[in-house]
Write a protein that holds these residues in place. Structure first.
Motif, PDB file in Angstrom:
ATOM      1  N   ARG A  71      27.706  17.449  29.031  1.00  0.00           N
ATOM      2  CA  ARG A  71      27.497  16.017  29.271  1.00  0.00           C
ATOM      3  C   ARG A  71      26.083  15.769  29.803  1.00  0.00           C
ATOM      4  O   ARG A  71      25.374  14.886  29.331  1.00  0.00           O
ATOM      5  CB  ARG A  71      28.545  15.474  30.251  1.00  0.00           C
ATOM      6  CG  ARG A  71      28.445  13.968  30.498  1.00  0.00           C
ATOM      7  CD  ARG A  71      29.410  13.477  31.566  1.00  0.00           C
ATOM      8  NE  ARG A  71      29.271  14.159  32.848  1.00  0.00           N
ATOM      9  CZ  ARG A  71      28.274  13.957  33.716  1.00  0.00           C
ATOM     10  NH1 ARG A  71      27.315  13.108  33.435  1.00  0.00           N
ATOM     11  NH2 ARG A  71      28.225  14.605  34.853  1.00  0.00           N
ATOM     12  N   LYS A 100      29.097  16.506  22.308  1.00  0.00           N
ATOM     13  CA  LYS A 100      29.545  17.324  21.180  1.00  0.00           C
ATOM     14  C   LYS A 100      28.346  17.892  20.407  1.00  0.00           C
ATOM     15  O   LYS A 100      28.365  19.050  19.979  1.00  0.00           O
ATOM     16  CB  LYS A 100      30.440  16.500  20.244  1.00  0.00           C
ATOM     17  CG  LYS A 100      31.021  17.297  19.102  1.00  0.00           C
ATOM     18  CD  LYS A 100      31.900  18.433  19.611  1.00  0.00           C
ATOM     19  CE  LYS A 100      32.460  19.243  18.457  1.00  0.00           C
ATOM     20  NZ  LYS A 100      33.022  20.508  18.891  1.00  0.00           N
ATOM     21  N   SER A 149      25.018  13.220  21.948  1.00  0.00           N
ATOM     22  CA  SER A 149      26.394  13.288  22.452  1.00  0.00           C
ATOM     23  C   SER A 149      26.661  14.686  23.012  1.00  0.00           C
ATOM     24  O   SER A 149      26.018  15.662  22.604  1.00  0.00           O
ATOM     25  CB  SER A 149      27.381  12.990  21.322  1.00  0.00           C
ATOM     26  OG  SER A 149      27.416  14.072  20.404  1.00  0.00           O
ATOM     27  N   GLY A 186      23.565  16.315  27.105  1.00  0.00           N
ATOM     28  CA  GLY A 186      23.591  15.153  26.207  1.00  0.00           C
ATOM     29  C   GLY A 186      22.820  13.982  26.773  1.00  0.00           C
ATOM     30  O   GLY A 186      22.048  13.325  26.061  1.00  0.00           O
TER      31      GLY A 186
END
Length: 192
Positions: A164, A175, A173, A167
């Protein structure tokens, strides 16, 4: 080619006496060591070749000041002298020691300082130098194989950032950060 202790002592003696052929031979013998240390330094306005040349000059100075009875191999002694000299130059180039340390050593390179314990044997120290050379080879492969984004993400990951947080810093993101790290890990496994 690795030299015996006697050959090394004779070479260093010739360097101390001012023999230019011996100095050239010492440069050839230890150029990989110098290059592996110099490659750790990144300061704006300086090329890698500048660090390498300064390292070579320091190598020759180390050859003149090395004492066989010190308990450390010449490679260990020279490595420490070269590292100290380049760190000192990096600090001077910025005028601010903490800023120089933050900008002169790459984030993707873990600890570049050698810790020498007085209980270490010459074999331990030689093994350490050989391990450093292997790590440097892996780092070169990483630099060749990783994209710029993968390098930045991997550096943040090594610093302890979560997916996180990576990102957020990279404006992607979590991901996408995870996917990039999976690619990095695969490339590392494949190169080792």
């Amino acid at each position: 080619m690795k030299m015996s202790a006697q050959e090394e002592a004779a070479l260093l003696s010739r360097v101390r006496s001012g023999d230019p052929a011996a100095a050239e031979e010492a440069v050839l013998q230890y150029s990989r060591l110098v290059h592996s240390i110099a490659a750790h330094f990144r300061v704006q306005g300086y090329e890698e070749e500048d660090w390498y040349q300064e390292g070579l000059l320091t190598l020759l100075t180390a050859a003149k000041t090395y004492r066989h009875d010190s308990g450390a191999s010449f490679a260990t002694y020279a490595g420490r002298c070269i590292s100290n000299r380049l760190i000192s130059l990096a600090r001077k180039s910025h005028g601010n020691a903490s800023r120089a340390l933050n900008t002169s050593v790459s984030l993707d390179e873990p600890d570049t300082q050698w810790r020498i314990d007085s209980r270490m044997t010459a074999e331990d120290l030689q093994g350490r130098v050989e391990a450093e050379a292997m790590v440097e080879q892996i780092r070169r492969r990483m630099k060749e194989q990783f994209t710029d984004m993968e390098k930045r993400i991997f550096s943040l990951y090594l610093l302890g950032y979560s997916y996180r947080q990576i990102g957020e810093r990279m404006q992607i993101s979590p991901k996408s950060a995870d996917n990039a790290l999976q690619r990095v890990k695969k490339k590392l496994r494949d190169s080792i």
